[in-house]
Design a protein around this motif. Structure first.
Motif, PDB file in Angstrom:
ATOM      1  N   ALA A  41       0.833  -1.203   0.000  1.00 37.72           N
ATOM      2  CA  ALA A  41       0.000   0.000   0.000  1.00 37.72           C
ATOM      3  C   ALA A  41       0.869   1.255   0.000  1.00 37.72           C
ATOM      4  O   ALA A  41       0.585   2.233  -0.715  1.00 37.72           O
ATOM      5  N   GLY A  44       2.195   1.939  -3.313  1.00 37.95           N
ATOM      6  CA  GLY A  44       1.181   2.269  -4.307  1.00 37.95           C
ATOM      7  C   GLY A  44       0.990   1.207  -5.371  1.00 37.95           C
ATOM      8  O   GLY A  44       0.514   1.500  -6.472  1.00 37.95           O
ATOM      9  N   THR A  45       1.334  -0.052  -5.046  1.00 34.49           N
ATOM     10  CA  THR A  45       1.245  -1.125  -6.038  1.00 34.49           C
ATOM     11  C   THR A  45      -0.016  -1.977  -5.910  1.00 34.49           C
ATOM     12  O   THR A  45      -0.287  -2.807  -6.786  1.00 34.49           O
ATOM     13  N   THR A  47      -3.030  -1.211  -6.353  1.00 29.45           N
ATOM     14  CA  THR A  47      -4.004  -0.945  -7.413  1.00 29.45           C
ATOM     15  C   THR A  47      -3.783  -1.832  -8.633  1.00 29.45           C
ATOM     16  O   THR A  47      -4.711  -2.046  -9.422  1.00 29.45           O
ATOM     17  N   SER A  48      -2.572  -2.353  -8.792  1.00 26.40           N
ATOM     18  CA  SER A  48      -2.291  -3.208  -9.947  1.00 26.40           C
ATOM     19  C   SER A  48      -3.038  -4.531  -9.871  1.00 26.40           C
ATOM     20  O   SER A  48      -3.151  -5.241 -10.875  1.00 26.40           O
ATOM     21  N   ARG A  50      -6.189  -4.935  -9.342  1.00 24.61           N
ATOM     22  CA  ARG A  50      -7.567  -4.829  -9.819  1.00 24.61           C
ATOM     23  C   ARG A  50      -7.770  -5.581 -11.126  1.00 24.61           C
ATOM     24  O   ARG A  50      -8.822  -6.172 -11.349  1.00 24.61           O
ATOM     25  N   HIS A  51      -6.792  -5.519 -11.989  1.00 21.77           N
ATOM     26  CA  HIS A  51      -6.914  -6.158 -13.300  1.00 21.77           C
ATOM     27  C   HIS A  51      -6.317  -7.563 -13.321  1.00 21.77           C
ATOM     28  O   HIS A  51      -6.194  -8.163 -14.388  1.00 21.77           O
TER      29      HIS A  51
END
Length: 287
Positions: A41, A44-45, A47-48, A50-51
């Protein structure tokens, strides 16, 4: 990498002396998730993911939940050193899974045969006639197959996911899946500090740090070369098992390991391509 994955078999053996296998597996993945999720967190990784939800869930099951449970329950019936030796067959299994992309040479097929003979020597001579021992060895071999599948899967489906996020995601998935079962396997009596220390080391070193290093290694070297760390894993596992747990070192152990290592080397060795000598065109000057 080899050291980090050579010591868990000793730590598992120590931990399951007073803790249930389910508690040990849940504890190590939960510790890893608690450490890695805040780090991912902060970087900032997260978010990767999600896909990549399907690959993360799949890896959480085939690279963590399945193998960790099989290995931990398997070690109830066999020694930590034999566990490490059986897992050394992983490069051979990866070579089989990669046949379409990387066909085996003649020496590769010989290596495959040698590796399987090595497994037969270990299982046949070390646990022959022991039904529970055979069950434990079978669990370890199935876990090794799952490790091989996961190693190939990481490169094909999750190579673009940052390692910190990937490990945070997979350990979180494993923690969620195992939590309901672990709730019914909590210790009912006092547990020594040694067992708790072994569990913490399993979570921090042999899960969080080790998986981070392994996923990064797969991204940089590919699944076949990454799987070669299992050449050294058994050496660490056997030395620790013999020195600390007084596990026996038999002739069959040395012979089986030698066959497996030879088989892994031959089945993963790539033929040397000799570049053709450049052709130099000469023109004779007119006299």
């Amino acid at each position: 990498m080899a050291v980090l994955w050579g010591i868990p078999y000793l730590l598992i053996k120590i931990a399951i002396d007073e803790l249930s296998p389910m508690t040990v597996v849940f504890g190590r993945v939960a510790i890893a998730a608690l450490v890695l999720v805040p780090i991912a967190a902060a970087q900032g990784t997260l978010t990767s993911l999600r896909h990549h939800l399907v690959p993360v869930v799949t890896l959480g099951l085939i690279h963590i939940v399945g193998p960790f449970l099989l290995i931990t329950y398997g070690e109830v019936h066999i020694s930590s050193s034999l566990t490490g030796l059986l897992i050394a067959i992983e490069p051979v299994l990866i070579a089989l899974l990669m046949l379409r992309r990387e066909p085996l040479t003649r020496s590769g097929w010989v290596g495959l045969a040698l590796g399987l003979v090595g497994v037969a020597v270990l299982v046949g001579l070390d646990v022959s006639g022991d039904r529970l021992g055979l069950l434990g060895a079978g669990m370890i071999l199935l876990a090794t197959l799952l490790y091989a599948l996961a190693t190939v899967y990481v490169q094909r489906r999750a190579s673009d996911v940052p390692p910190t996020a990937l490990v945070a995601g997979t350990t979180t998935v494993a923690t969620i899946v195992l939590a309901p079962f672990a709730a019914f396997a909590l210790p009912t009596g006092p547990v020594s500090g040694g067992s708790w220390a072994a569990l913490v080391a399993l979570g921090l070193l042999c899960t969080a740090v080790a998986l981070l290093a392994f996923y990064r290694l797969i991204g940089e070297a590919g699944p076949s070369k990454a799987g070669l760390v299992t050449y050294a894993n058994p050496v660490v596992a056997v030395l620790l098992g013999v020195a600390i747990l007084d596990e026996p070192l038999r002739v069959s152990t040395v012979l089986g390991f030698a066959l497996i290592v030879a088989g892994c080397w031959l089945s993963t060795r790539r033929p040397t391509v000799v570049a053709p000598e450049p052709v130099v065109e000469c023109t004779m000057a007119a006299r």
